[in-house]
Design a protein around this motif. Structure first.
Motif, PDB file in Angstrom:
ATOM      1  N   PHE A 223       0.907  -0.953   0.144  1.00 45.59           N
ATOM      2  CA  PHE A 223       0.256  -0.065  -0.258  1.00 45.59           C
ATOM      3  C   PHE A 223       0.927   1.405   0.097  1.00 45.59           C
ATOM      4  CE2 PHE A 223      -2.860  -2.888   2.947  1.00 45.59           C
ATOM      5  CZ  PHE A 223      -3.635  -3.461   1.890  1.00 45.59           C
ATOM      6  N   GLY A 224       2.127   1.348  -0.560  1.00 44.65           N
ATOM      7  CA  GLY A 224       3.099   2.534  -0.845  1.00 44.65           C
ATOM      8  C   GLY A 224       3.571   3.139   0.245  1.00 44.65           C
ATOM      9  N   LYS A 225       4.162   1.777   1.108  1.00 46.34           N
ATOM     10  CA  LYS A 225       4.550   1.674   2.541  1.00 46.34           C
ATOM     11  C   LYS A 225       5.980   0.951   2.538  1.00 46.34           C
ATOM     12  CE  LYS A 225       4.760   3.482   6.992  1.00 46.34           C
ATOM     13  NZ  LYS A 225       6.820   3.193   6.932  1.00 46.34           N
ATOM     14  N   VAL A 226       6.799   1.272   2.741  1.00 43.57           N
ATOM     15  CA  VAL A 226       7.689   0.014   3.033  1.00 43.57           C
ATOM     16  C   VAL A 226       7.248  -0.951   4.356  1.00 43.57           C
ATOM     17  CG1 VAL A 226       9.437   1.081   4.524  1.00 43.57           C
ATOM     18  CG2 VAL A 226       9.994  -0.790   2.714  1.00 43.57           C
ATOM     19  N   GLN A 227       7.959  -2.055   4.342  1.00 43.90           N
ATOM     20  CA  GLN A 227       7.203  -2.532   4.800  1.00 43.90           C
ATOM     21  C   GLN A 227       8.642  -3.481   5.857  1.00 43.90           C
ATOM     22  OE1 GLN A 227       4.372  -3.606   6.266  1.00 43.90           O
ATOM     23  NE2 GLN A 227       3.724  -1.921   5.003  1.00 43.90           N
ATOM     24  N   GLY A 228       9.632  -4.087   5.199  1.00 49.11           N
ATOM     25  CA  GLY A 228      11.091  -4.197   5.323  1.00 49.11           C
ATOM     26  C   GLY A 228      11.900  -4.902   4.280  1.00 49.11           C
ATOM     27  N   VAL A 229      12.749  -5.773   4.202  1.00 46.94           N
ATOM     28  CA  VAL A 229      13.035  -6.026   3.316  1.00 46.94           C
ATOM     29  C   VAL A 229      13.576  -7.662   3.025  1.00 46.94           C
ATOM     30  CG1 VAL A 229      14.835  -4.622   2.375  1.00 46.94           C
ATOM     31  CG2 VAL A 229      15.708  -6.026   4.263  1.00 46.94           C
ATOM     32  N   LYS A 230      13.673  -8.723   2.532  1.00 46.06           N
ATOM     33  CA  LYS A 230      14.167 -10.373   1.714  1.00 46.06           C
ATOM     34  C   LYS A 230      15.509 -10.281   1.457  1.00 46.06           C
ATOM     35  CE  LYS A 230      12.928 -14.977   0.204  1.00 46.06           C
ATOM     36  NZ  LYS A 230      11.611 -15.081  -1.387  1.00 46.06           N
ATOM     37  N   SER A 475      11.497  15.413   2.399  1.00 46.62           N
ATOM     38  CA  SER A 475      11.250  14.444   3.831  1.00 46.62           C
ATOM     39  C   SER A 475      12.161  13.434   2.787  1.00 46.62           C
ATOM     40  CB  SER A 475       9.730  13.284   3.207  1.00 46.62           C
ATOM     41  OG  SER A 475       9.946  13.119   1.889  1.00 46.62           O
ATOM     42  N   LEU A 476      13.143  12.506   1.338  1.00 43.81           N
ATOM     43  CA  LEU A 476      14.695  12.535   1.326  1.00 43.81           C
ATOM     44  C   LEU A 476      13.416  11.458   1.161  1.00 43.81           C
ATOM     45  CD1 LEU A 476      17.940  13.333   3.856  1.00 43.81           C
ATOM     46  CD2 LEU A 476      16.426  14.915   1.429  1.00 43.81           C
ATOM     47  N   GLN A 477      12.305  10.615   0.986  1.00 43.64           N
ATOM     48  CA  GLN A 477      12.032   9.188   0.837  1.00 43.64           C
ATOM     49  C   GLN A 477      11.627   9.232  -1.356  1.00 43.64           C
ATOM     50  OE1 GLN A 477       8.327   7.939   3.666  1.00 43.64           O
ATOM     51  NE2 GLN A 477       9.012  10.554   4.691  1.00 43.64           N
ATOM     52  N   HIS A 478      11.197   7.852  -1.645  1.00 42.64           N
ATOM     53  CA  HIS A 478      11.178   7.916  -2.670  1.00 42.64           C
ATOM     54  C   HIS A 478       9.566   8.397  -3.033  1.00 42.64           C
ATOM     55  CE1 HIS A 478      10.023   5.482  -6.563  1.00 42.64           C
ATOM     56  NE2 HIS A 478      11.128   5.471  -6.279  1.00 42.64           N
ATOM     57  N   PRO A 479       9.438   9.316  -4.198  1.00 41.29           N
ATOM     58  CA  PRO A 479       7.750   9.482  -3.775  1.00 41.29           C
ATOM     59  C   PRO A 479       6.814   8.557  -4.126  1.00 41.29           C
ATOM     60  CG  PRO A 479       9.339   9.924  -6.166  1.00 41.29           C
ATOM     61  CD  PRO A 479      10.677   9.360  -4.988  1.00 41.29           C
ATOM     62  N   GLN A 480       7.326   7.844  -4.350  1.00 39.33           N
ATOM     63  CA  GLN A 480       6.525   6.698  -4.367  1.00 39.33           C
ATOM     64  C   GLN A 480       6.086   5.727  -3.405  1.00 39.33           C
ATOM     65  OE1 GLN A 480       7.858   4.776  -8.204  1.00 39.33           O
ATOM     66  NE2 GLN A 480       5.776   5.154  -8.538  1.00 39.33           N
TER      67      GLN A 480
END
Length: 515
Positions: A223-230, A475-480
């Motif tokens: 939903f357009g928000k980071v959750q973590g990494v694999k 915000s320095l966040q990726h726009p998506q």
């Protein structure tokens, strides 16, 4: 009372505290017994005149106690704090982790390569056997490309953040205090690994985590928000904030973004060769002497010229240095340079490059990967013309300008070896034409520079990333993707150790502000 003034000192007296004290007293017109001490703020070499001088900005303490800077950074224990995943343990990643400790966040650093000492075996194989480990090389591993590519700390990034804090952290972990005052601070490739280890140990001591041989293969988002990494080796790691500090050569990260249809942009980068001279030629030209005095460091230079509307400039100049093979995959040639702390090798080298703009490569206005593919093709062509085993294509300088294949090549520092070729077969026409026009002009600016004693080694192609990962200015966040922070050289926002470190710290500041 404190007074800051500039004084000039002959090289033989630059370490003489009494001479500095007397010069200050004379200029301030106060008795020496009233000066309780001094602190050097900046120091640079002035070789413009016949006599070489050190110019210093010095704070003198008159009738008051000496107050020296405190280099200790106040850190917090973060074992149970909110986690921040940091992909990459280069300058940006390590300094982002350090800032996390300052702000009470728990850094989890994931590095695809090995610990700094373990990298040495893989670097030895590169130099001795021409074998490149794609996960452990001059670019990938603890400390990133900067660890084994000189440790130069010169930057113009003062407006981006606190340069002095970055230098102070290096001092806190073993660098000499000289880097706080020298106009062109330098640690040296032989000393930097131990400093990087010390920073890592401090991160772990305070509750952070650093994982090696831990390649990130996916960034999780919903939903357009980071959750973590694999990761390949440690499974899935969850966090609300992920900093992507992977460096300019982590092409797999760009491919990951492309597979997810996340925004990327083509970005100009620079391409050229690494040029090496005997160090005594550079010393003689810069210091106006036949033999460099022992109290002067090996000389450096900075050159720039416009040729047919295109800038040609020196880059990452390494006095007393070595040309290193910096490929990150098989069948490609990439060169860079580094120097030990004493800069005591017999050669001096510098990248000499031309900026590659979007209009230079067909399709780059539509395809974010166009410049990267252009870069890759040049590197593969250099490998083919070198003949394999990381042997690099090379040419004497005057021969290059006069379109002659060199009959032989001068002794040089590139360990895998060099092969005489016509570098016009490697470089695009607009690149070699600009170089051919600039080199004789450089020779007029600096005596002895334009000479067949100098060798051009191809190719210098990883000056910066050919792709930018966009981010919001504030915000320095990726726009998506909320919580995803593109960072430093790999994302197109830095250009060296200090600027990358500052960008890593700025990303953590942005995370803290968003909480």
């Amino acid at each position: 009372m404190q007074k800051e003034i500039e004084i000039a000192i002959s090289p033989e007296f630059v370490q003489d505290e009494n001479r500095i004290l007397n010069e200050g007293a004379k200029k301030l017109r106060v008795p020496t017994h009233k000066i309780n001490g001094f602190h050097i703020r900046k120091r640079s070499i002035d070789a413009r005149g016949k006599q070489v001088l050190f110019r210093m900005r010095v704070v003198f303490f008159i009738d008051e106690p000496v107050q020296l800077p405190d280099y200790h950074t106040k850190l917090k224990t973060v074992h149970d704090a909110k986690p921040v995943i940091i992909i990459g343990a280069g300058p940006a990643g390590l300094f982002a982790a350090y800032r996390c400790l300052e702000l009470g966040l728990k850094p989890i650093v994931l590095e695809r390569g090995k610990k700094v000492q373990d990298r040495r075996r893989d670097l030895a194989k590169i130099n001795r056997e021409g074998f490149v480990n794609p996960e452990s090389n001059y670019c990938f591993g603890e400390g990133g490309a900067g660890t084994y590519s000189d440790g130069k700390l010169y930057t113009r990034s003062n407006k981006r953040g606190d340069v002095q804090q970055v230098l102070s952290i290096f001092v806190e972990h073993g660098a000499t205090e000289d880097i706080l005052v020298d106009a062109r601070p330098h640690i040296g490739t032989n000393k930097l690994p131990h400093i990087i280890e010390s920073i890592r140990e401090r991160i772990i001591e305070m509750g952070g985590e650093v994982h090696f041989d831990c390649k990130v293969i996916d960034i999780l988002e919903q939903f357009g928000k980071v959750q973590g990494v694999k990761t390949e080796s440690a499974g899935t790691i969850l966090a609300d904030h992920v900093i992507v500090a992977t460096g300019h050569s982590a092409r797999d990260i760009f491919e990951l973004f492309r597979s997810k249809n996340w925004l990327l942009e083509a970005k100009p980068f620079a391409l050229g060769v690494r040029i090496e001279h005997p160090q005594n030629v550079i010393d003689s030209a810069q210091y106006h002497c036949s033999i460099r005095p022992e109290n002067l460091p090996p000389a450096y230079y900075s050159l720039v010229e416009q040729v047919d509307g295109r800038g040609v400039f020196s880059f990452c100049m390494c006095p007393g240095g070595i040309i290193a093979p910096c490929a990150t995959d098989e069948n490609e040639i990439v060169v860079n340079g580094w120097s030990p702390s004493k800069r005591n090798n017999p050669h001096a080298n510098s990248g000499t490059v031309i900026q590659i703009n979007l209009e230079d490569v067909v399709g780059s206005d539509q395809d974010p990967f166009a410049l990267l593919e252009f870069q890759r093709q040049i590197e593969q062509k250099a490998f083919q013309l070198g003949g394999g085993n990381l042997v690099a294509p090379a040419q004497r300088m005057v021969d290059f300008v006069q379109n002659k294949v060199s009959l032989d090549l001068p002794e040089n520092s590139y360990k895998p070896g060099t092969r005489s070729v016509d570098l016009r077969e490697v470089l695009p026409k607009f690149v070699y034409s600009a170089l051919q026009g600039a080199l004789p002009i450089f020779g007029k600016k600096m005596k002895g520079y334009y000479s067949n004693e100098a060798i051009l080694v191809g190719v210098e192609s990883r000056t910066s990333s050919p792709i930018r990962i966009p981010r919001d200015k504030d915000s320095l966040q990726h726009p998506q993707i909320a919580g995803l922070y593109p960072c430093a050289e790999g994302a197109g926002y830095a250009g060296g150790i200090v600027s990358a470190a500052i960008d890593g710290m700025n990303c953590v500041d942005a995370i803290k502000l968003a909480l």
